[in-house]
Design a protein around this motif. Sequence first.
Motif, PDB file in Angstrom:
ATOM      1  N   GLU A  32       0.826  -1.209   0.000  1.00 27.87           N
ATOM      2  CA  GLU A  32       0.000   0.000   0.000  1.00 27.87           C
ATOM      3  C   GLU A  32       0.860   1.259   0.000  1.00 27.87           C
ATOM      4  O   GLU A  32       0.591   2.206  -0.739  1.00 27.87           O
ATOM      5  N   ASP A  33       1.902   1.261   0.838  1.00 25.86           N
ATOM      6  CA  ASP A  33       2.787   2.426   0.906  1.00 25.86           C
ATOM      7  C   ASP A  33       3.511   2.662  -0.420  1.00 25.86           C
ATOM      8  O   ASP A  33       3.610   3.797  -0.894  1.00 25.86           O
ATOM      9  N   LEU A  34       4.021   1.601  -1.012  1.00 25.52           N
ATOM     10  CA  LEU A  34       4.737   1.738  -2.279  1.00 25.52           C
ATOM     11  C   LEU A  34       3.801   2.150  -3.407  1.00 25.52           C
ATOM     12  O   LEU A  34       4.200   2.860  -4.336  1.00 25.52           O
ATOM     13  N   SER A  35       2.542   1.717  -3.330  1.00 21.26           N
ATOM     14  CA  SER A  35       1.560   2.030  -4.374  1.00 21.26           C
ATOM     15  C   SER A  35       1.239   3.518  -4.452  1.00 21.26           C
ATOM     16  O   SER A  35       0.753   3.997  -5.487  1.00 21.26           O
ATOM     17  N   GLU A  36       1.499   4.249  -3.387  1.00 22.45           N
ATOM     18  CA  GLU A  36       1.271   5.689  -3.407  1.00 22.45           C
ATOM     19  C   GLU A  36       2.210   6.392  -4.378  1.00 22.45           C
ATOM     20  O   GLU A  36       1.880   7.439  -4.931  1.00 22.45           O
ATOM     21  N   THR A  37       3.397   5.815  -4.591  1.00 25.34           N
ATOM     22  CA  THR A  37       4.404   6.438  -5.449  1.00 25.34           C
ATOM     23  C   THR A  37       4.671   5.628  -6.722  1.00 25.34           C
ATOM     24  O   THR A  37       4.977   6.206  -7.758  1.00 25.34           O
ATOM     25  N   PHE A  38       4.553   4.308  -6.628  1.00 22.56           N
ATOM     26  CA  PHE A  38       4.925   3.422  -7.732  1.00 22.56           C
ATOM     27  C   PHE A  38       3.744   2.563  -8.163  1.00 22.56           C
ATOM     28  O   PHE A  38       2.813   2.341  -7.402  1.00 22.56           O
ATOM     29  N   LYS A  39       3.837   2.068  -9.395  1.00 21.56           N
ATOM     30  CA  LYS A  39       2.893   1.059  -9.857  1.00 21.56           C
ATOM     31  C   LYS A  39       3.428  -0.289  -9.364  1.00 21.56           C
ATOM     32  O   LYS A  39       4.533  -0.689  -9.734  1.00 21.56           O
ATOM     33  N   VAL A  40       2.677  -0.977  -8.525  1.00 24.90           N
ATOM     34  CA  VAL A  40       3.155  -2.190  -7.867  1.00 24.90           C
ATOM     35  C   VAL A  40       2.403  -3.405  -8.415  1.00 24.90           C
ATOM     36  O   VAL A  40       1.178  -3.415  -8.462  1.00 24.90           O
ATOM     37  N   LYS A  41       3.171  -4.404  -8.820  1.00 26.09           N
ATOM     38  CA  LYS A  41       2.622  -5.696  -9.209  1.00 26.09           C
ATOM     39  C   LYS A  41       3.366  -6.756  -8.414  1.00 26.09           C
ATOM     40  O   LYS A  41       4.569  -6.630  -8.187  1.00 26.09           O
ATOM     41  N   TYR A  42       2.652  -7.794  -7.995  1.00 24.50           N
ATOM     42  CA  TYR A  42       3.290  -8.838  -7.209  1.00 24.50           C
ATOM     43  C   TYR A  42       2.592 -10.161  -7.454  1.00 24.50           C
ATOM     44  O   TYR A  42       1.497 -10.222  -7.997  1.00 24.50           O
ATOM     45  N   ASN A  43       3.255 -11.234  -7.074  1.00 25.69           N
ATOM     46  CA  ASN A  43       2.730 -12.589  -7.231  1.00 25.69           C
ATOM     47  C   ASN A  43       2.574 -13.243  -5.869  1.00 25.69           C
ATOM     48  O   ASN A  43       3.365 -12.992  -4.960  1.00 25.69           O
ATOM     49  N   LYS A  44       1.579 -14.103  -5.765  1.00 27.96           N
ATOM     50  CA  LYS A  44       1.370 -14.894  -4.551  1.00 27.96           C
ATOM     51  C   LYS A  44       1.640 -16.352  -4.877  1.00 27.96           C
ATOM     52  O   LYS A  44       1.555 -16.773  -6.022  1.00 27.96           O
TER      53      LYS A  44
END
Length: 68
Positions: free
Chosen positions: A10-22
């Motif tokens: 959530e914090d990183l999403s404020e500045t960056f476009k975040v994609k991740y895998n589970k």
Amino acid sequence: MKRKIKQLIEDLSETFKVKYNKGLELVTIRYYNQQTIDRVIVNKDVLLEVKSRHTCQIVMKDKTQTVN
């Protein structure tokens, strides 16, 4: 732990476009050989494999899982 990761995303999403895998697994094998690698990746889909002289790292998932 999951709460901390969720907060980090959530914090990183404020500045960056975040994609991740589970559902992924990182395996590190020191002083590896091909026989050991073959044993570790049974029933797994290998997404990334990085080898150096003494260490092999593999990112993989179960064959039955989908990456999110």
